[in-house]
Design an enzyme around this catalytic site. Structure first.
Site, short mmCIF file in Angstrom:
data_model
loop_
_atom_site.label_atom_id
_atom_site.label_comp_id
_atom_site.label_asym_id
_atom_site.label_seq_id
_atom_site.Cartn_x
_atom_site.Cartn_y
_atom_site.Cartn_z
N ASP A 66 27.05 -83.49 69.88
CA ASP A 66 26.99 -83.90 71.28
C ASP A 66 26.97 -85.41 71.45
OD1 ASP A 66 24.44 -84.06 70.15
OD2 ASP A 66 23.58 -82.51 71.42
N ASN A 134 12.77 -76.83 75.10
CA ASN A 134 13.14 -75.71 75.96
C ASN A 134 14.11 -74.75 75.26
OD1 ASN A 134 15.51 -77.14 75.86
ND2 ASN A 134 15.64 -77.59 78.05
N HIS A 136 16.96 -75.62 73.69
CA HIS A 136 18.38 -75.99 73.64
C HIS A 136 18.82 -76.25 72.20
CE1 HIS A 136 17.46 -80.57 74.45
NE2 HIS A 136 17.59 -80.38 73.14
N GLU A 141 21.57 -76.17 77.46
CA GLU A 141 20.27 -75.96 78.09
C GLU A 141 20.09 -74.47 78.44
OE1 GLU A 141 18.40 -78.37 77.72
OE2 GLU A 141 18.91 -80.21 78.79
C1 F6R Z 1 20.87 -83.63 68.98
C2 F6R Z 1 20.78 -82.38 69.70
C3 F6R Z 1 19.49 -81.87 70.25
C4 F6R Z 1 18.27 -82.16 69.38
C5 F6R Z 1 17.01 -81.65 70.05
C6 F6R Z 1 15.77 -81.97 69.23
O1 F6R Z 1 22.19 -83.89 68.57
O2 F6R Z 1 21.77 -81.76 69.88
O3 F6R Z 1 19.61 -80.47 70.44
O4 F6R Z 1 18.45 -81.56 68.13
O5 F6R Z 1 16.89 -82.20 71.32
O6 F6R Z 1 15.58 -83.35 69.20
P1 F6R Z 1 14.48 -84.01 68.27
O7 F6R Z 1 14.93 -83.79 66.87
O8 F6R Z 1 14.51 -85.48 68.63
O9 F6R Z 1 13.20 -83.33 68.58
#
Ligand code: F6R
Length: 239
Positions: A66, A134, A136, A141
């Site tokens: 992403d 959440n 994702h 989401e």
């Molecule tokens: C990042 C992504 C997100 C993160 C998620 C957890 O490329 O796609 O899904 O993996 O938000 O983020 P952290 O590791 O910072 O808790």
């Protein structure tokens, strides 16, 4: 799903070993990358192993999950910048074979072309995922259809709040992102899901032991035949 529980350091090593095994078996593997805090230990371990000659990415290709809309690759909070700084600069992957969705060209056709590029490369052999508080995966989401491919999304307030720690204020956190879809992720031949810290404990329980539902996007991973889940003790506390 195979679930492994250990310290953050140990799970980073275990996940790194999956890369070593894959790249020994298939040097030109197609890797799916993730950003965020969770993979930092793994990326440091991959950099170390690469510098010691224990793994090589010279024939590999990488597609990231992403990118924030509105940030180009020179912005220090863009995911392209994150990948360059935290991984690509420290391993021997040719930078021209590293791909991150465009956060600037948000034409739906450009997003869909990302899925086509993945297919044309042969499909992702191993997709790395973190998980949002959440549920994702990527920036899919809650409520995202399981059939989704790469597309633009509006970030929830919970995600923007969680990611505000990297920006000067929440107002600077982009409101939208382009993300691989859930179908794009599920098409990967194998998946590594990592989670660290007690803030992830509830959603990890829902992901692994709860109902498979678009309200918990990561729960779809229960339907994938080859998923390794690496958790630290805190993230695994409610299992
Ligand atoms: C990042 C992504 C997100 C993160 C998620 C957890 O490329 O796609 O899904 O993996 O938000 O983020 P952290 O590791 O910072 O808790």
């Amino acid at each position: 799903m195979r679930v492994f529980i250990d310290t953050p350091e140990k799970i980073a090593e275990m996940a790194a070993q999956k890369y070593v095994d894959l790249l020994r078996r298939k040097p030109n593997a197609i890797l799916g990358g993730a950003t965020g805090s969770t993979p930092l230990g793994l990326y440091a371990q991959l950099a170390k192993l690469c510098s010691e000659g224990k793994v090589s990415f010279k024939d590999a290709t990488s597609f990231n999950l992403d990118e924030y809309v509105g940030l180009d690759g020179t912005h220090d909070q863009s995911y392209r910048y994150f990948m360059n700084e935290n991984l690509f600069k420290h391993i021997d992957i040719p930078i021209e074979r590293t791909f991150v969705p465009s956060g600037i060209d948000t034409d739906p056709a450009t997003a869909a072309a990302y899925d086509e590029a993945i297919k044309a490369a042969g499909g992702i052999d191993m997709q790395l995922l973190g998980i949002g508080n959440n549920g994702h995966i990527g920036f899919n989401e809650p409520g995202t259809p399981f059939g989704s491919i790469t597309h633009m999304v509006e970030l929830t307030e919970s995600t923007r709040t969680a990611n505000a720690r990297f920006f000067n204020s929440i107002d600077e956190v982009p409101t939208h992102a382009v993300t691989m879809g859930i179908k794009t992720v599920m098409n990967a031949r194998s998946i590594i899901l990592m989670a660290i810290g007690k803030a992830k404990a509830e959603i990890i329980k829902a992901t692994i032991q709860g109902e498979v539902t678009p309200q918990v996007p990561a729960s779809v991973l229960q339907l994938h035949p080859d998923v390794d889940v690496f958790l630290d003790y805190e993230a695994a506390a409610l299992l």
